[in-house]
Scaffold this motif. Structure first.
Motif, PDB file in Angstrom:
ATOM      1  N   UNK A  63       5.493  -4.192  -1.853  1.00 50.82           N
ATOM      2  CA  UNK A  63       4.557  -4.637  -0.827  1.00 50.82           C
ATOM      3  C   UNK A  63       5.094  -5.903  -0.171  1.00 50.82           C
ATOM      4  N   UNK A  64       4.969  -5.972   1.144  1.00 53.22           N
ATOM      5  CA  UNK A  64       5.474  -7.130   1.876  1.00 53.22           C
ATOM      6  C   UNK A  64       4.563  -7.461   3.043  1.00 53.22           C
ATOM      7  N   UNK A  65       4.884  -8.557   3.723  1.00 55.75           N
ATOM      8  CA  UNK A  65       4.133  -9.047   4.880  1.00 55.75           C
ATOM      9  C   UNK A  65       5.098  -9.138   6.055  1.00 55.75           C
ATOM     10  N   UNK A  66       4.664  -8.684   7.227  1.00 54.13           N
ATOM     11  CA  UNK A  66       5.523  -8.725   8.413  1.00 54.13           C
ATOM     12  C   UNK A  66       4.839  -9.521   9.522  1.00 54.13           C
ATOM     13  N   UNK A  67       5.448 -10.629   9.895  1.00 57.76           N
ATOM     14  CA  UNK A  67       4.973 -11.446  11.010  1.00 57.76           C
ATOM     15  C   UNK A  67       6.170 -11.966  11.790  1.00 57.76           C
ATOM     16  N   UNK A  68       6.041 -11.961  13.112  1.00 61.79           N
ATOM     17  CA  UNK A  68       7.067 -12.510  14.002  1.00 61.79           C
ATOM     18  C   UNK A  68       8.448 -11.942  13.681  1.00 61.79           C
ATOM     19  N   UNK A  69       8.493 -10.659  13.332  1.00 63.88           N
ATOM     20  CA  UNK A  69       9.756  -9.985  13.100  1.00 63.88           C
ATOM     21  C   UNK A  69      10.375 -10.197  11.734  1.00 63.88           C
ATOM     22  N   UNK A  70       9.725 -10.969  10.866  1.00 65.18           N
ATOM     23  CA  UNK A  70      10.259 -11.235   9.529  1.00 65.18           C
ATOM     24  C   UNK A  70       9.430 -10.520   8.477  1.00 65.18           C
ATOM     25  N   UNK A  71      10.104  -9.831   7.579  1.00 65.65           N
ATOM     26  CA  UNK A  71       9.449  -9.125   6.476  1.00 65.65           C
ATOM     27  C   UNK A  71       9.684  -9.923   5.202  1.00 65.65           C
ATOM     28  N   UNK A  72       8.589 -10.384   4.569  1.00 72.21           N
ATOM     29  CA  UNK A  72       8.667 -11.198   3.353  1.00 72.21           C
ATOM     30  C   UNK A  72       7.954 -10.488   2.209  1.00 72.21           C
ATOM     31  N   UNK A  73       8.526 -10.596   1.007  1.00 75.48           N
ATOM     32  CA  UNK A  73       7.905  -9.969  -0.152  1.00 75.48           C
ATOM     33  C   UNK A  73       6.553 -10.610  -0.438  1.00 75.48           C
ATOM     34  N   UNK A  74       5.634  -9.813  -0.988  1.00 82.17           N
ATOM     35  CA  UNK A  74       4.281 -10.307  -1.273  1.00 82.17           C
ATOM     36  C   UNK A  74       4.278 -11.351  -2.375  1.00 82.17           C
ATOM     37  N   UNK A  75       5.089 -11.146  -3.406  1.00 84.63           N
ATOM     38  CA  UNK A  75       5.087 -12.043  -4.555  1.00 84.63           C
ATOM     39  C   UNK A  75       5.577 -13.438  -4.161  1.00 84.63           C
ATOM     40  N   UNK A  76       4.749 -14.434  -4.360  1.00 84.58           N
ATOM     41  CA  UNK A  76       5.131 -15.812  -4.071  1.00 84.58           C
ATOM     42  C   UNK A  76       4.865 -16.264  -2.654  1.00 84.58           C
ATOM     43  N   UNK A  77       4.392 -15.360  -1.779  1.00 84.13           N
ATOM     44  CA  UNK A  77       4.145 -15.754  -0.396  1.00 84.13           C
ATOM     45  C   UNK A  77       2.800 -16.470  -0.295  1.00 84.13           C
ATOM     46  N   UNK A  78       2.674 -17.355   0.672  1.00 87.84           N
ATOM     47  CA  UNK A  78       1.395 -18.032   0.904  1.00 87.84           C
ATOM     48  C   UNK A  78       1.282 -18.427   2.366  1.00 87.84           C
ATOM     49  N   UNK A  79       0.053 -18.528   2.840  1.00 83.23           N
ATOM     50  CA  UNK A  79      -0.162 -18.984   4.212  1.00 83.23           C
ATOM     51  C   UNK A  79       0.083 -20.485   4.246  1.00 83.23           C
TER      52      UNK A  79
END
Length: 322
Positions: free
Chosen positions: A141-157
């Motif tokens: 699972x990941x997050x995609x914003x502004x063309x960048x795909x980042x893994x869910x684990x460890x991500x934060x707003x």
């Protein structure tokens, strides 16, 4: 044609100003009408709310909806539109239980659907392209914003308004038009069981450990019905006087305590004695590793809901954190 399934939950990407603040009002069909990609897209609307209003029960329903979608072999990937406020919690919960090869990608917007400069359509387009691409299979699972795909684990707003609001995690890929440039890897862990109805009944409180904070927050939380506690520590994981004793009493009662940090970057590592992280961990607190306090709370709630206690819970938490 590649098939991607879209699950809509609401958020800024479908929000319009109603005259009394922005609210999620636009339907998923209207959202898709602005998207032009050569990808077969099916869509469901699970809920339509701003993400600060989501409930644990709805998160459990989302996890089950993703699992059902991925059981369809024709689905190359799943995209979820979601508000940014609590996206890190939902993404991490989904990653903890995801057992399929298809990528699951969450996206949304920082500017509402009624804004001329809304970023929603481009973010959704990028997420659909990424979810359809074979290079992102087996990335969880990941997050995609502004063309960048980042893994869910460890991500934060990390920013309230920036078009690229998320920090942390692993940068997996960049989306440029219809191309996906892969440049990161993630280690997929063994999935935990899907959340059941009991997940929505679990309460884990976050207690502040800033200067002058009182350790009686921990027994107070337990008296009010908390099944677990996350300490919002300072630095690499520290807390003021009295917290060590409060942690010891909580763990003696069988109430799990996790030690997280308010710092944006870096892991929780026990370094200091004299009531610091070394003593807190010795008293029974579990270090949150690279997880944000919000993600550590989600993991603890999921494990508690599955009936894990004592050494079993500690082992499962540790293996899911590091």
């Amino acid at each position: 044609m590649t098939h991607v399934h879209l699950i809509s939950t609401g958020g800024t990407i479908v929000s319009r100003n109603t005259g009394d603040g922005a609210r999620a009002t636009t339907s998923v069909d209207t959202l898709l009408a602005d998207i032009d990609v050569e990808i077969e897209t099916t869509a469901d609307e699970l809920v339509n709310v701003n993400s600060f209003r989501l409930t644990l029960r709805q998160l459990a329903e989302l996890a089950r909806a993703v699992d059902r979608a991925c059981q369809d072999a024709s689905v190359a990937g799943v995209v979820i539109t979601h508000g940014t406020d609590t996206m890190e919690e939902s993404a991490f919960l989904l990653d903890l239980v995801h057992r399929h090869p298809q990528p699951v990608i969450l996206t949304g917007a920082q500017k509402g659907a009624d804004r001329a400069d809304t970023d929603g359509p481009q973010n959704l387009t990028d997420a659909l392209v990424a979810a359809a691409h074979p290079r992102l299979r087996e990335t969880g699972v990941s997050i995609c914003f502004a063309g960048t795909v980042q893994s869910a684990r460890g991500v934060r707003k990390a920013h309230t308004l920036d078009p690229s609001p998320f920090d942390g995690g692993t940068a997996l890929a960049t989306v440029v038009g219809d191309r996906v440039i892969r440049h990161g890897q993630v280690r997929r862990r063994s999935p935990l069981p899907l959340p059941h109805e009991g997940f929505g009944q679990i309460r884990v409180d976050v207690v502040d450990a800033s200067v002058g904070s009182r350790p009686d927050q921990i027994p107070d939380a337990i008296r009010r019905g908390a099944h677990g506690v996350v300490i919002l520590g300072t630095g690499a994981g520290n807390a003021p006087d009295g917290f060590v004793d409060a942690v010891q009493r909580a763990t003696d009662q069988g109430v799990p305590v996790v030690l997280a940090t308010r710092a944006t970057h870096g892991p929780v590592v026990p370094i200091y004695g004299d009531g610091g992280g070394v003593d807190l961990v010795r008293a029974g607190a579990k270090p949150a590793g690279m997880l944000s306090p919000a993600q550590a709370r989600v993991l603890l709630m999921l494990l508690i809901s599955q009936g894990l206690t004592g050494p079993e819970l500690h082992s499962a938490f540790t293996s899911s954190t590091f």
